[in-house]
Design a protein around this motif. Sequence first.
Motif, PDB file in Angstrom:
ATOM      1  N   UNK A 102      75.602  41.516 -53.061  1.00 47.81           N
ATOM      2  CA  UNK A 102      74.739  39.820 -53.010  1.00 47.81           C
ATOM      3  C   UNK A 102      74.006  40.050 -53.728  1.00 47.81           C
ATOM      4  N   UNK A 103      74.624  38.296 -53.901  1.00 45.66           N
ATOM      5  CA  UNK A 103      73.637  37.750 -55.458  1.00 45.66           C
ATOM      6  C   UNK A 103      72.432  36.605 -54.591  1.00 45.66           C
ATOM      7  N   UNK A 104      72.094  36.314 -55.815  1.00 39.48           N
ATOM      8  CA  UNK A 104      70.693  35.319 -55.396  1.00 39.48           C
ATOM      9  C   UNK A 104      71.555  34.562 -56.065  1.00 39.48           C
ATOM     10  N   UNK A 105      71.323  33.026 -54.908  1.00 40.81           N
ATOM     11  CA  UNK A 105      71.987  32.144 -55.489  1.00 40.81           C
ATOM     12  C   UNK A 105      71.847  31.596 -56.966  1.00 40.81           C
ATOM     13  N   UNK A 122      87.049  29.193 -47.525  1.00 37.68           N
ATOM     14  CA  UNK A 122      86.698  28.478 -48.542  1.00 37.68           C
ATOM     15  C   UNK A 122      85.605  28.087 -48.621  1.00 37.68           C
ATOM     16  N   UNK A 123      83.996  28.208 -49.710  1.00 35.59           N
ATOM     17  CA  UNK A 123      83.359  28.301 -50.170  1.00 35.59           C
ATOM     18  C   UNK A 123      82.986  27.432 -51.965  1.00 35.59           C
ATOM     19  N   UNK A 124      81.998  27.058 -51.930  1.00 40.34           N
ATOM     20  CA  UNK A 124      81.774  26.989 -53.050  1.00 40.34           C
ATOM     21  C   UNK A 124      81.177  28.062 -53.339  1.00 40.34           C
ATOM     22  N   UNK A 125      80.643  28.608 -54.621  1.00 42.20           N
ATOM     23  CA  UNK A 125      79.997  29.702 -55.127  1.00 42.20           C
ATOM     24  C   UNK A 125      78.727  30.185 -54.595  1.00 42.20           C
ATOM     25  N   UNK A 126      77.864  28.136 -54.345  1.00 42.71           N
ATOM     26  CA  UNK A 126      76.551  28.433 -54.162  1.00 42.71           C
ATOM     27  C   UNK A 126      76.356  29.025 -52.782  1.00 42.71           C
ATOM     28  N   UNK A 127      77.406  27.795 -52.001  1.00 45.81           N
ATOM     29  CA  UNK A 127      77.494  28.432 -50.420  1.00 45.81           C
ATOM     30  C   UNK A 127      78.068  29.544 -49.669  1.00 45.81           C
ATOM     31  N   UNK A 179      75.907  35.037 -47.253  1.00 48.18           N
ATOM     32  CA  UNK A 179      75.617  35.719 -46.943  1.00 48.18           C
ATOM     33  C   UNK A 179      74.336  36.487 -47.059  1.00 48.18           C
ATOM     34  N   UNK A 180      73.234  36.260 -47.768  1.00 44.97           N
ATOM     35  CA  UNK A 180      71.782  36.117 -47.725  1.00 44.97           C
ATOM     36  C   UNK A 180      70.989  35.460 -46.903  1.00 44.97           C
ATOM     37  N   UNK A 181      71.708  34.691 -45.867  1.00 42.60           N
ATOM     38  CA  UNK A 181      71.305  34.089 -45.224  1.00 42.60           C
ATOM     39  C   UNK A 181      71.750  34.772 -43.570  1.00 42.60           C
ATOM     40  N   UNK A 184      69.370  44.261 -45.640  1.00 39.48           N
ATOM     41  CA  UNK A 184      68.446  42.795 -44.694  1.00 39.48           C
ATOM     42  C   UNK A 184      66.788  43.164 -45.479  1.00 39.48           C
ATOM     43  N   UNK A 185      66.534  43.678 -45.417  1.00 37.67           N
ATOM     44  CA  UNK A 185      64.939  43.636 -46.245  1.00 37.67           C
ATOM     45  C   UNK A 185      65.177  42.756 -47.664  1.00 37.67           C
ATOM     46  N   UNK A 186      66.003  43.233 -48.689  1.00 38.53           N
ATOM     47  CA  UNK A 186      65.754  43.236 -49.615  1.00 38.53           C
ATOM     48  C   UNK A 186      66.668  41.773 -50.029  1.00 38.53           C
ATOM     49  N   UNK A 187      67.882  41.452 -49.309  1.00 38.71           N
ATOM     50  CA  UNK A 187      68.397  40.371 -48.651  1.00 38.71           C
ATOM     51  C   UNK A 187      67.347  38.894 -48.382  1.00 38.71           C
ATOM     52  N   UNK A 188      66.527  39.431 -47.505  1.00 35.36           N
ATOM     53  CA  UNK A 188      65.615  38.496 -47.197  1.00 35.36           C
ATOM     54  C   UNK A 188      64.459  37.869 -48.117  1.00 35.36           C
TER      55      UNK A 188
END
Length: 387
Positions: free
Chosen positions: A121-124, A191-196, A201-203, A257-261
Amino acid sequence: MKKICIVGGCGHVGLPLGLVLADRGFEVTLLDINKNAVDLINRGIIPFQEEGAEELLKKEINRNLFVTDAADIVKEQEVVIFITGTPVDEHHNPKIHEVLNVVEKYLPLMNKDQLIILRSTIYPGTTEIIEQKLQKHFNARPKLAFCPERILQGKGIEEIKNLPQIVSAVSDEAANEASEIFSKIAPKIIRLEPVEAELSKLMLNTWRYLEFAIANQFYMMVEDKGLDFYKIFEAMKEDYPRAKNYCKPGLAAGPCLFKDTMQLSAFYRNQFFLGQSAMLVNEGLPNFLVSQLEKKLGSLKNKKVALLGMTFKANNDDIRESLSFKIKKELEFKLADVLPSDPYLKDTYKLEDALSECDAVILGVPHNEYLNLKFEKPYVDCWNVWK
Ligand SMILES: NC(=O)c1ccc[n+]([C@@H]2O[C@H](COP(=O)([O-])OP(=O)(O)OC[C@H]3O[C@@H](n4cnc5c(N)ncnc54)[C@H](O)[C@@H]3O)[C@@H](O)[C@H]2O)c1
């Protein structure tokens, strides 16, 4: 079938994926720096709780599944999947260098024809940064995809096979190759674009964290006034379809959950007030539970408190970012004598001993072993299992 290497393959996400891919006929190598986990898995032992994993491991080990800590194996692969941790730092900013360092470490062993899949799960924007690094190194467009994992820890084997897979990539070629692999294990490809995909996942994790925060805020608000939260909660939900998914209060803990928020908050320049508030609420629940017990007992000084359930969630053995440890710390600040107990953890009190020795009980997480307990001591149970 393709040769696939999973970097971080002995972790909670890498292992279930590796097992499912091996079961579908891919030749999978789990590559991990954790020598102890490598050794256990090679001996047919799953190092943590994961439903259905042991049977698959027994079937696939040294057949379609191989486990190693030897980095050189990366050279021989057609596909390299990265699934290592993506924590935040002490200021709640993503530790992006931890992700980049892992990719950099294996770069000299990789080549431009390999399909590289990021699954943490990565930063945009991380996929784009890695794309640039690979491009520079290969002097050619890399085949890079980002395909986030969305499983529930402990139920990964089942969920990988049933959840749609989000696939994004820096080129159609990479997206098609990644889709081809995941269509062998998942029922549907989205299918999505990478930033999407990174944001999706973060959302998702943040939305879940906010749901818990709403329940926890209402629980504290109502109980603080001396009222029975669950009486109101059950009345609200009874035969009212729109409240069907209204979640119960409970410790919102664990490594995601905490770190992704917080990752999402950093992405929005720390202007994500709802996410920050959810963090304050969820992180405040342990203190509230201790104050509830303090109200019942008058003072906690020298009181023996059994703390049942030390893992971050029920019926699992994972203690990463468990909020039960925050309850323990808070009790110790109040000079209580804490008796931690958990059937999944060695070196904790046996349930019978903790219950017979204690003056009071706090339920940390509702493992099945606790659901039908009967005892006559004061307790705090935000999960309402003892009603
Ligand atoms: N745990 C979950 O339920 C879950 C669900 C979905 C997504 N995620 C995400 O997946 C990612 C991984 O999470 P996890 O829970 O599997 O973490 P984990 O700590 O269980 O696994 C990571 C593994 O990577 C290994 N590793 C670290 N550096 C390495 C290196 N240089 N080379 C080889 N191996 C290395 C570690 O030894 C470990 O076994 C995170 O981004 C997380 O947010 C987790």
